[in-house]
Design a protein around this motif. Structure first.
Motif, PDB file in Angstrom:
ATOM      1  N   LEU A  76      16.339  10.467   2.145  1.00 35.81           N
ATOM      2  CA  LEU A  76      15.059   9.958   1.842  1.00 35.81           C
ATOM      3  C   LEU A  76      13.999  10.972   2.207  1.00 35.81           C
ATOM      4  O   LEU A  76      12.865  10.887   1.806  1.00 35.81           O
ATOM      5  N   LEU A  77      14.367  12.016   2.981  1.00 31.41           N
ATOM      6  CA  LEU A  77      13.435  13.103   3.266  1.00 31.41           C
ATOM      7  C   LEU A  77      13.432  14.103   2.137  1.00 31.41           C
ATOM      8  O   LEU A  77      12.530  14.922   2.009  1.00 31.41           O
ATOM      9  N   ILE A  78      14.494  14.090   1.325  1.00 32.32           N
ATOM     10  CA  ILE A  78      14.626  15.109   0.296  1.00 32.32           C
ATOM     11  C   ILE A  78      14.388  14.506  -1.071  1.00 32.32           C
ATOM     12  O   ILE A  78      14.871  14.990  -2.072  1.00 32.32           O
ATOM     13  N   SER A 137      12.872   2.532   0.820  1.00 34.37           N
ATOM     14  CA  SER A 137      12.545   3.947   0.995  1.00 34.37           C
ATOM     15  C   SER A 137      13.263   4.806  -0.040  1.00 34.37           C
ATOM     16  O   SER A 137      13.340   6.025   0.114  1.00 34.37           O
ATOM     17  N   MET A 138      13.772   4.178  -1.080  1.00 36.40           N
ATOM     18  CA  MET A 138      14.481   4.921  -2.135  1.00 36.40           C
ATOM     19  C   MET A 138      13.474   5.446  -3.156  1.00 36.40           C
ATOM     20  O   MET A 138      13.217   4.812  -4.177  1.00 36.40           O
ATOM     21  N   THR A 139      12.902   6.600  -2.872  1.00 34.49           N
ATOM     22  CA  THR A 139      11.850   7.148  -3.724  1.00 34.49           C
ATOM     23  C   THR A 139      12.338   8.238  -4.673  1.00 34.49           C
ATOM     24  O   THR A 139      11.569   8.698  -5.505  1.00 34.49           O
ATOM     25  N   ASP A 140      13.592   8.672  -4.527  1.00 37.83           N
ATOM     26  CA  ASP A 140      14.057   9.734  -5.416  1.00 37.83           C
ATOM     27  C   ASP A 140      14.195   9.204  -6.841  1.00 37.83           C
ATOM     28  O   ASP A 140      14.464   8.030  -7.067  1.00 37.83           O
ATOM     29  N   GLU A 141      14.005  10.093  -7.794  1.00 35.63           N
ATOM     30  CA  GLU A 141      13.944   9.707  -9.206  1.00 35.63           C
ATOM     31  C   GLU A 141      15.207   9.003  -9.670  1.00 35.63           C
ATOM     32  O   GLU A 141      15.141   8.012 -10.407  1.00 35.63           O
ATOM     33  N   TYR A 201       8.140  -3.451  -7.692  1.00 31.64           N
ATOM     34  CA  TYR A 201       8.869  -2.573  -6.773  1.00 31.64           C
ATOM     35  C   TYR A 201       7.991  -1.401  -6.358  1.00 31.64           C
ATOM     36  O   TYR A 201       7.565  -0.606  -7.188  1.00 31.64           O
ATOM     37  N   SER A 202       7.708  -1.287  -5.068  1.00 32.43           N
ATOM     38  CA  SER A 202       6.846  -0.213  -4.578  1.00 32.43           C
ATOM     39  C   SER A 202       7.497   0.474  -3.374  1.00 32.43           C
ATOM     40  O   SER A 202       7.279   0.076  -2.229  1.00 32.43           O
ATOM     41  N   PRO A 203       8.327   1.475  -3.624  1.00 38.66           N
ATOM     42  CA  PRO A 203       8.976   2.192  -2.527  1.00 38.66           C
ATOM     43  C   PRO A 203       8.010   3.162  -1.854  1.00 38.66           C
ATOM     44  O   PRO A 203       6.985   3.547  -2.428  1.00 38.66           O
ATOM     45  N   SER A 204       8.332   3.556  -0.645  1.00 37.00           N
ATOM     46  CA  SER A 204       7.557   4.592   0.026  1.00 37.00           C
ATOM     47  C   SER A 204       8.514   5.542   0.731  1.00 37.00           C
ATOM     48  O   SER A 204       9.626   5.159   1.102  1.00 37.00           O
ATOM     49  N   ALA A 205       8.083   6.764   0.911  1.00 35.35           N
ATOM     50  CA  ALA A 205       8.940   7.816   1.462  1.00 35.35           C
ATOM     51  C   ALA A 205       9.427   7.457   2.859  1.00 35.35           C
ATOM     52  O   ALA A 205       8.724   6.794   3.633  1.00 35.35           O
ATOM     53  N   GLY A 230       3.311  -8.517   4.346  1.00 31.17           N
ATOM     54  CA  GLY A 230       4.672  -8.027   4.177  1.00 31.17           C
ATOM     55  C   GLY A 230       5.241  -8.394   2.818  1.00 31.17           C
ATOM     56  O   GLY A 230       4.965  -9.471   2.283  1.00 31.17           O
ATOM     57  N   GLN A 231       6.043  -7.489   2.276  1.00 34.06           N
ATOM     58  CA  GLN A 231       6.646  -7.738   0.970  1.00 34.06           C
ATOM     59  C   GLN A 231       7.654  -8.884   1.052  1.00 34.06           C
ATOM     60  O   GLN A 231       8.130  -9.245   2.127  1.00 34.06           O
ATOM     61  N   ASP A 232       7.981  -9.424  -0.116  1.00 32.78           N
ATOM     62  CA  ASP A 232       8.909 -10.559  -0.162  1.00 32.78           C
ATOM     63  C   ASP A 232      10.340 -10.138   0.149  1.00 32.78           C
ATOM     64  O   ASP A 232      11.075 -10.862   0.824  1.00 32.78           O
ATOM     65  N   ILE A 233      10.738  -8.977  -0.371  1.00 30.29           N
ATOM     66  CA  ILE A 233      12.093  -8.465  -0.164  1.00 30.29           C
ATOM     67  C   ILE A 233      11.974  -7.033   0.348  1.00 30.29           C
ATOM     68  O   ILE A 233      11.297  -6.205  -0.269  1.00 30.29           O
ATOM     69  N   VAL A 234      12.617  -6.746   1.476  1.00 26.25           N
ATOM     70  CA  VAL A 234      12.516  -5.409   2.056  1.00 26.25           C
ATOM     71  C   VAL A 234      13.911  -4.860   2.331  1.00 26.25           C
ATOM     72  O   VAL A 234      14.833  -5.599   2.676  1.00 26.25           O
ATOM     73  N   TYR A 235      14.030  -3.561   2.163  1.00 24.23           N
ATOM     74  CA  TYR A 235      15.308  -2.878   2.441  1.00 24.23           C
ATOM     75  C   TYR A 235      15.190  -2.264   3.828  1.00 24.23           C
ATOM     76  O   TYR A 235      14.294  -1.446   4.085  1.00 24.23           O
ATOM     77  N   VAL A 236      16.053  -2.676   4.743  1.00 24.45           N
ATOM     78  CA  VAL A 236      15.931  -2.257   6.136  1.00 24.45           C
ATOM     79  C   VAL A 236      17.230  -1.681   6.678  1.00 24.45           C
ATOM     80  O   VAL A 236      18.317  -2.166   6.366  1.00 24.45           O
TER      81      VAL A 236
END
Length: 436
Positions: free
Chosen positions: A8-10, A47-51, A75-79, A96-102
């Motif tokens: 997720l950093l790359i 945090s899945m921002t890669d294309e 869907y609004s991901p962030s780095a 807070g969003q309704d569904i979050v990936y943690v």
């Protein structure tokens, strides 16, 4: 990941906003769930921002909308570098969003503040435990045994990617033990190549190396005791210090790129693409990055301690899990649970598998299309045991370990001094975490 996951950093993209609307244009912009219109909007973040994964997410939402045409997914991901802070800010401000990936650290943070919904009954009634590989859901919710707050759909194994051309020229084969691994590092350095990439100040490959070595030197019960904030055993301390000494020796031997000034590790694939790097530790989420370098690349599991080792654990935890905002209405909750269930659809599992993930969902992937590198990564981890991303043991530990690795690089501390600081801060952070 999270375990802190370098993928997720790359990411190829920075923060993106993807607004996907269910079938039928009359759904657009509707957030009314109480008027009886049947239209629902669910906000989703990760945090899945890669294309590549954004594209797969788009396809997943389309499949979901085939059976839920009146549900709009925003869907609004962030780095990754901003993700935990964004979650904290949004939930603490009642946005807070309704569904979050943690991952584990984020789940701890949100669950302890009562921001996440207990979905234990739903996990059981929907049969999700049977749909997942054995232990996956329990692993994701290891800190709340018997209660489930999130559901995973992928694991995040860290492997060693290697340049097949360099290995061929030097007549090398993937190592099985640490002695073989060290011999390869020395031979590669002597031949004028960069033995391993690290990523400048990010130190992710170094950190994962420490964890890998620790898993194969300390009893797993001791590792779990550390991970669950129950304290540090002498055996664990000895293994952690030994691993730090090994990384320090690699640094002093010039096995890492000397001129690497990158900060967040994003330069690693670019360095590797030059064809002068023999190896780099990375997650399965990095597969597209290394496939895109045009360098013939293979993968092997970080080696076990020695030939007599009975177990072979690697850094490989559930990548994260979908969790629900505790304040969802009954109508939104059902739609959100259905969204999670979509990730168990064999067609969706296939999409993510072909995109590079290692699914936790049981599904026949024999007919799926996968790259040679993807297949090699999956083959490499066969027979290994799952290990935690140990920086997730307590919130804030990643920064502490990273700082000490940096100080070791600058010769401002010794491995023993670094461990003393890590231990001291771990104990402080554990007390703080348990007091939340």
């Amino acid at each position: 990941m999270s375990k802190v996951k370098a993928s997720l950093l790359i990411g190829l993209l920075s923060v993106m906003l993807v607004s996907l609307v269910g079938c039928g244009s009359n759904n657009a912009g509707s957030t009314d769930t109480s008027s009886g219109s049947g239209k629902i909007t669910l906000t989703v973040t990760s945090s899945m921002t890669d294309e590549a994964r954004i594209n797969i997410m788009n396809e997943t939402i389309k499949i979901f909308n085939q059976t839920h045409p009146d549900v709009t997914i925003e869907y609004s991901p962030s780095a990754w570098s901003e993700y935990a802070q964004n979650l904290k800010l949004s939930f603490s401000s009642d946005a807070g969003q309704d569904i979050v990936y943690v991952d584990d650290t984020m789940q701890q943070m949100l669950q302890k503040n009562n921001y996440l919904m207990d979905i234990t009954g739903d996990v059981k009634s929907r049969g999700w435990i049977d749909k997942e590989v054995d232990g996956a859901i329990d692993f994701q919710n290891a800190r709340t045994p018997g209660k489930y707050y999130s559901v995973p759909f992928a694991t995040a194994p860290v492997v060693v990617y290697y340049n097949k051309d360099i290995f061929s020229k030097l007549n090398l084969t993937p190592p099985k033990t640490m002695d073989e691994f060290n011999a390869i590092l020395a031979k590669v350095k002597e031949a004028g190549y960069v033995p391993m990439e690290n990523g400048g100040m990010s130190n992710m490959p170094k950190m994962w190396s420490v964890f890998h070595m620790l898993y194969n030197q300390a009893p797993m019960d001791d590792v779990k005791q550390f991970y669950f904030q129950k304290g540090i055993t002498p055996e664990f301390e000895k293994a952690f210090t030994s691993a730090l000494n090994q990384v320090n020796e690699w640094e002093r031997s010039g096995y890492y790129r000397q001129e690497d000034a990158s900060i967040d590790g994003s330069a690693v694939p670019s360095y590797y693409a030059k064809g002068q790097s023999a190896m780099v530790l990375g997650g399965n989420w990095d597969i597209p990055n290394y496939e895109g370098t045009n360098v013939p690349t293979g993968a092997f599991a970080f080696p076990k301690q020695d030939a007599s080792s009975k177990t072979h654990a690697i850094v490989n935890a559930t990548d994260g899990g979908w969790a629900l905002n505790t304040n969802l209405s009954a109508e939104k909750k059902q739609a959100a649970l259905d969204f999670i269930d979509t990730f168990m659809n064999p067609d969706v599992v296939k999409l993510w598998y072909e995109g590079g993930t290692t699914p936790t969902i049981k599904a026949d992937m024999s007919g799926a299309q996968a790259s040679d590198l993807k297949k090699e990564v999956d083959q490499a981890i066969q027979g290994t045991q799952m290990g935690f991303f140990l920086d997730n043991a307590v919130p804030g530990l990643f920064d502490i370990v990273n700082k000490q690795l940096q100080l070791m690089s600058f010769q401002k501390t010794t491995p023993e001094g670094a461990w003393a600081e890590i231990k001291q801060e771990y104990e402080k952070l554990s007390v703080a975490a348990q007091g939340q």
